[in-house]
Design an enzyme around this catalytic site. Structure first.
Site, PDB file in Angstrom:
ATOM      1  N   LYS A  14       0.834  -1.222   0.000  1.00  0.00           N
ATOM      2  CA  LYS A  14       0.000   0.000   0.000  1.00  0.00           C
ATOM      3  C   LYS A  14       0.862   1.263   0.000  1.00  0.00           C
ATOM      4  O   LYS A  14       0.643   2.175  -0.788  1.00  0.00           O
ATOM      5  CB  LYS A  14      -0.932   0.023   1.235  1.00  0.00           C
ATOM      6  CG  LYS A  14      -1.914  -1.136   1.305  1.00  0.00           C
ATOM      7  CD  LYS A  14      -2.866  -1.021   2.480  1.00  0.00           C
ATOM      8  CE  LYS A  14      -2.218  -1.185   3.830  1.00  0.00           C
ATOM      9  NZ  LYS A  14      -1.681  -2.548   4.100  1.00  0.00           N
ATOM     10  N   ARG A  91     -10.703   0.592   7.425  1.00  0.00           N
ATOM     11  CA  ARG A  91     -10.210  -0.720   7.816  1.00  0.00           C
ATOM     12  C   ARG A  91     -11.265  -1.540   8.537  1.00  0.00           C
ATOM     13  O   ARG A  91     -10.988  -2.655   8.952  1.00  0.00           O
ATOM     14  CB  ARG A  91      -9.052  -0.511   8.769  1.00  0.00           C
ATOM     15  CG  ARG A  91      -7.724  -0.940   8.224  1.00  0.00           C
ATOM     16  CD  ARG A  91      -6.711  -0.561   9.280  1.00  0.00           C
ATOM     17  NE  ARG A  91      -5.537  -1.335   9.159  1.00  0.00           N
ATOM     18  CZ  ARG A  91      -4.418  -0.887   8.579  1.00  0.00           C
ATOM     19  NH1 ARG A  91      -4.364   0.308   8.070  1.00  0.00           N
ATOM     20  NH2 ARG A  91      -3.379  -1.656   8.523  1.00  0.00           N
ATOM     21  N   ARG A 130      11.561  -6.389   6.008  1.00  0.00           N
ATOM     22  CA  ARG A 130      11.536  -4.967   6.368  1.00  0.00           C
ATOM     23  C   ARG A 130      11.850  -4.788   7.846  1.00  0.00           C
ATOM     24  O   ARG A 130      12.498  -3.822   8.239  1.00  0.00           O
ATOM     25  CB  ARG A 130      10.168  -4.347   6.042  1.00  0.00           C
ATOM     26  CG  ARG A 130      10.179  -2.841   6.242  1.00  0.00           C
ATOM     27  CD  ARG A 130       8.846  -2.195   5.960  1.00  0.00           C
ATOM     28  NE  ARG A 130       7.842  -2.669   6.882  1.00  0.00           N
ATOM     29  CZ  ARG A 130       6.551  -2.445   6.751  1.00  0.00           C
ATOM     30  NH1 ARG A 130       6.114  -1.745   5.714  1.00  0.00           N
ATOM     31  NH2 ARG A 130       5.692  -2.885   7.623  1.00  0.00           N
ATOM     32  N   ARG A 136       9.998  -0.726  13.055  1.00  0.00           N
ATOM     33  CA  ARG A 136       8.559  -0.751  13.390  1.00  0.00           C
ATOM     34  C   ARG A 136       8.293  -1.810  14.447  1.00  0.00           C
ATOM     35  O   ARG A 136       8.714  -2.953  14.303  1.00  0.00           O
ATOM     36  CB  ARG A 136       7.723  -1.003  12.116  1.00  0.00           C
ATOM     37  CG  ARG A 136       7.319   0.295  11.435  1.00  0.00           C
ATOM     38  CD  ARG A 136       6.546   0.076  10.172  1.00  0.00           C
ATOM     39  NE  ARG A 136       5.258  -0.585  10.371  1.00  0.00           N
ATOM     40  CZ  ARG A 136       4.286  -0.597   9.472  1.00  0.00           C
ATOM     41  NH1 ARG A 136       4.453   0.042   8.326  1.00  0.00           N
ATOM     42  NH2 ARG A 136       3.159  -1.217   9.710  1.00  0.00           N
ATOM     43  N   ARG A 147      -1.666  -9.154  12.935  1.00  0.00           N
ATOM     44  CA  ARG A 147      -2.115  -8.168  11.931  1.00  0.00           C
ATOM     45  C   ARG A 147      -2.871  -8.858  10.796  1.00  0.00           C
ATOM     46  O   ARG A 147      -3.877  -8.336  10.296  1.00  0.00           O
ATOM     47  CB  ARG A 147      -0.912  -7.402  11.362  1.00  0.00           C
ATOM     48  CG  ARG A 147      -0.358  -6.374  12.338  1.00  0.00           C
ATOM     49  CD  ARG A 147       1.096  -6.046  12.040  1.00  0.00           C
ATOM     50  NE  ARG A 147       1.291  -5.270  10.827  1.00  0.00           N
ATOM     51  CZ  ARG A 147       2.483  -5.125  10.235  1.00  0.00           C
ATOM     52  NH1 ARG A 147       3.556  -5.706  10.727  1.00  0.00           N
ATOM     53  NH2 ARG A 147       2.578  -4.383   9.146  1.00  0.00           N
TER      54      ARG A 147
HETATM   55  P1  AP5 Z   1       4.630  -1.601   2.025  1.00  0.00           P
HETATM   56  O1  AP5 Z   1       4.485  -0.789   0.804  1.00  0.00           O
HETATM   57  O2  AP5 Z   1       5.177  -0.965   3.238  1.00  0.00           O
HETATM   58  O3  AP5 Z   1       3.253  -2.357   2.352  1.00  0.00           O
HETATM   59  P2  AP5 Z   1       2.014  -1.869   3.189  1.00  0.00           P
HETATM   60  O4  AP5 Z   1       0.844  -2.548   2.619  1.00  0.00           O
HETATM   61  O5  AP5 Z   1       2.014  -0.382   3.281  1.00  0.00           O
HETATM   62  O6  AP5 Z   1       2.400  -2.543   4.587  1.00  0.00           O
HETATM   63  P3  AP5 Z   1       2.187  -1.968   6.058  1.00  0.00           P
HETATM   64  O7  AP5 Z   1       3.047  -2.821   6.930  1.00  0.00           O
HETATM   65  O8  AP5 Z   1       2.381  -0.511   6.131  1.00  0.00           O
HETATM   66  O9  AP5 Z   1       0.677  -2.329   6.253  1.00  0.00           O
HETATM   67  P4  AP5 Z   1      -0.205  -2.307   7.517  1.00  0.00           P
HETATM   68  O10 AP5 Z   1      -1.553  -2.273   6.972  1.00  0.00           O
HETATM   69  O11 AP5 Z   1       0.095  -3.408   8.466  1.00  0.00           O
HETATM   70  O12 AP5 Z   1       0.303  -1.010   8.302  1.00  0.00           O
HETATM   71  P5  AP5 Z   1      -0.301   0.445   8.536  1.00  0.00           P
HETATM   72  O13 AP5 Z   1       0.835   1.350   8.679  1.00  0.00           O
HETATM   73  O14 AP5 Z   1      -1.359   0.773   7.576  1.00  0.00           O
HETATM   74  O15 AP5 Z   1       5.521  -2.875   1.643  1.00  0.00           O
HETATM   75  C1  AP5 Z   1       5.947  -3.789   2.635  1.00  0.00           C
HETATM   76  C2  AP5 Z   1       7.377  -4.212   2.353  1.00  0.00           C
HETATM   77  O16 AP5 Z   1       7.416  -4.966   1.144  1.00  0.00           O
HETATM   78  C3  AP5 Z   1       8.346  -3.038   2.155  1.00  0.00           C
HETATM   79  O17 AP5 Z   1       9.590  -3.366   2.697  1.00  0.00           O
HETATM   80  C4  AP5 Z   1       8.415  -2.900   0.628  1.00  0.00           C
HETATM   81  O18 AP5 Z   1       9.645  -2.376   0.209  1.00  0.00           O
HETATM   82  C5  AP5 Z   1       8.242  -4.343   0.178  1.00  0.00           C
HETATM   83  N1  AP5 Z   1       7.569  -4.476  -1.115  1.00  0.00           N
HETATM   84  C6  AP5 Z   1       6.533  -3.740  -1.595  1.00  0.00           C
HETATM   85  N2  AP5 Z   1       6.158  -4.170  -2.810  1.00  0.00           N
HETATM   86  C7  AP5 Z   1       6.964  -5.219  -3.112  1.00  0.00           C
HETATM   87  C8  AP5 Z   1       7.066  -6.075  -4.231  1.00  0.00           C
HETATM   88  N3  AP5 Z   1       6.250  -5.970  -5.303  1.00  0.00           N
HETATM   89  N4  AP5 Z   1       7.993  -7.054  -4.191  1.00  0.00           N
HETATM   90  C9  AP5 Z   1       8.820  -7.201  -3.122  1.00  0.00           C
HETATM   91  N5  AP5 Z   1       8.780  -6.398  -2.041  1.00  0.00           N
HETATM   92  C10 AP5 Z   1       7.858  -5.418  -2.023  1.00  0.00           C
HETATM   93  O19 AP5 Z   1      -1.000   0.265   9.977  1.00  0.00           O
HETATM   94  C11 AP5 Z   1      -0.208  -0.005  11.108  1.00  0.00           C
HETATM   95  C12 AP5 Z   1      -1.085  -0.042  12.357  1.00  0.00           C
HETATM   96  O20 AP5 Z   1      -1.666   1.245  12.585  1.00  0.00           O
HETATM   97  C13 AP5 Z   1      -2.278  -1.002  12.326  1.00  0.00           C
HETATM   98  O21 AP5 Z   1      -1.926  -2.321  12.662  1.00  0.00           O
HETATM   99  C14 AP5 Z   1      -3.198  -0.351  13.364  1.00  0.00           C
HETATM  100  O22 AP5 Z   1      -2.763  -0.640  14.656  1.00  0.00           O
HETATM  101  C15 AP5 Z   1      -2.993   1.132  13.097  1.00  0.00           C
HETATM  102  N6  AP5 Z   1      -3.941   1.649  12.075  1.00  0.00           N
HETATM  103  C16 AP5 Z   1      -3.630   2.189  10.869  1.00  0.00           C
HETATM  104  N7  AP5 Z   1      -4.738   2.556  10.203  1.00  0.00           N
HETATM  105  C17 AP5 Z   1      -5.780   2.246  10.999  1.00  0.00           C
HETATM  106  C18 AP5 Z   1      -7.188   2.367  10.858  1.00  0.00           C
HETATM  107  N8  AP5 Z   1      -7.763   2.875   9.734  1.00  0.00           N
HETATM  108  N9  AP5 Z   1      -7.973   1.922  11.875  1.00  0.00           N
HETATM  109  C19 AP5 Z   1      -7.442   1.404  13.012  1.00  0.00           C
HETATM  110  N10 AP5 Z   1      -6.108   1.258  13.207  1.00  0.00           N
HETATM  111  C20 AP5 Z   1      -5.281   1.678  12.204  1.00  0.00           C
HETATM  112 MG    MG Z   2       2.015   1.032   4.875  1.00  0.00          MG
END
Ligand code: AP5
Ligand code: MG
Length: 193
Positions: A14, A91, A130, A136, A147
């Site tokens: 994402k 979400r 990562r 993180r 997660r």
């Molecule tokens: P990356 O692009 O970082 O993927 P991502 O989908 O953004 O992963 P996140 O870990 O950020 O997702 P998440 O949903 O758990 O976290 P969020 O911050 O939203 O890619 C991941 C890795 O893969 C990177 O190293 C990248 O380089 C690599 N990669 C990418 N594409 C690739 C490819 N094609 N091939 C190989 N490698 C690749 O949320 C975190 C926390 O915040 C949640 O758990 C929750 O506690 C809270 N939170 C956030 N939003 C809400 C909400 N709306 N409601 C309630 N709680 C929330």
């Molecule tokens: Mg992210």
């Protein structure tokens, strides 16, 4: 104004894809995860509240995140932006309903939900890799498993909600970053003409 929702399991790409979309379409990026991590890093009142949810891999409460998101939407709308990519929001079904309500109050609409699909084995591999450098608190195997579980039970149901609105699009997130981006461009270009 173009409003793109980017969803999918932890590690699906994402954040990576949002950065590319922002550059190509000149829109703003709003990642609720990034936002919350900044609050934690700055030890704000919100940060202290949400820290343990994030490190346990659980979602922060709907009412809190909805309020935060609503405030940020107001700031962005005041900037007269071309559009917004919402990364990691909504979400839950409650968040999806609240978002659609916020949009209609602002005389806007969400255009598309991109659901980036990646097999679980690959997600875990990406996140553990990562985790070696990200710092993180949620990039460790136990929290990654939580997660993923939370994603399936709480977030996946929004797919049906957006299917019913005719806005759901599944994107294959396997292959290179560029290959996934090409698939996304094909969908967004149909919207912006
Ligand atoms: P990356 O692009 O970082 O993927 P991502 O989908 O953004 O992963 P996140 O870990 O950020 O997702 P998440 O949903 O758990 O976290 P969020 O911050 O939203 O890619 C991941 C890795 O893969 C990177 O190293 C990248 O380089 C690599 N990669 C990418 N594409 C690739 C490819 N094609 N091939 C190989 N490698 C690749 O949320 C975190 C926390 O915040 C949640 O758990 C929750 O506690 C809270 N939170 C956030 N939003 C809400 C909400 N709306 N409601 C309630 N709680 C929330
Ligand atoms: Mg992210």
């Amino acid at each position: 104004m173009l409003i793109v929702l980017i969803s999918g399991a932890p590690g699906c790409g994402k954040g990576t894809q949002s950065t590319l979309i922002v550059e190509k379409y000149n829109i703003n990026h709003l990642s609720t995860g990034e936002l919350l991590r900044k609050e934690v890093a700055n030890k704000t009142e919100i940060g202290q509240l949400v820290d343990s949810y994030i490190s346990k891999g659980q979602l922060v409460p709907d009412d809190l995140i909805i309020k935060i998101l609503s405030n940020h939407l107001d700031t962005l709308s005041a900037d007269k932006t071309n559009g917004i990519i919402l990364d990691g929001f909504p979400r839950t079904l409650a968040q999806a309903e609240a978002l659609e309500e916020m949009m209609s109050q602002r005389e806007c609409k969400t255009d598309i939900l991109l659901d980036i699909s990646v097999p679980e084995e690959e997600l875990v591999k990406r996140l553990l890799k990562r985790g070696e450098i990200s710092g993180r608190t949620d990039d460790n195997l136990d929290t990654i498993k939580e997660r993923l579980e939370v994603y399936h039970t709480k977030t996946e149901p929004i797919n049906t909600y957006y299917k019913d609105l005719g806005k759901y699009t599944k994107i294959d997130g396997m292959g290179t970053v560029e290959q996934t981006f090409e698939r996304i461009i094909t969908e967004i270009d149909q919207l912006v003409g």
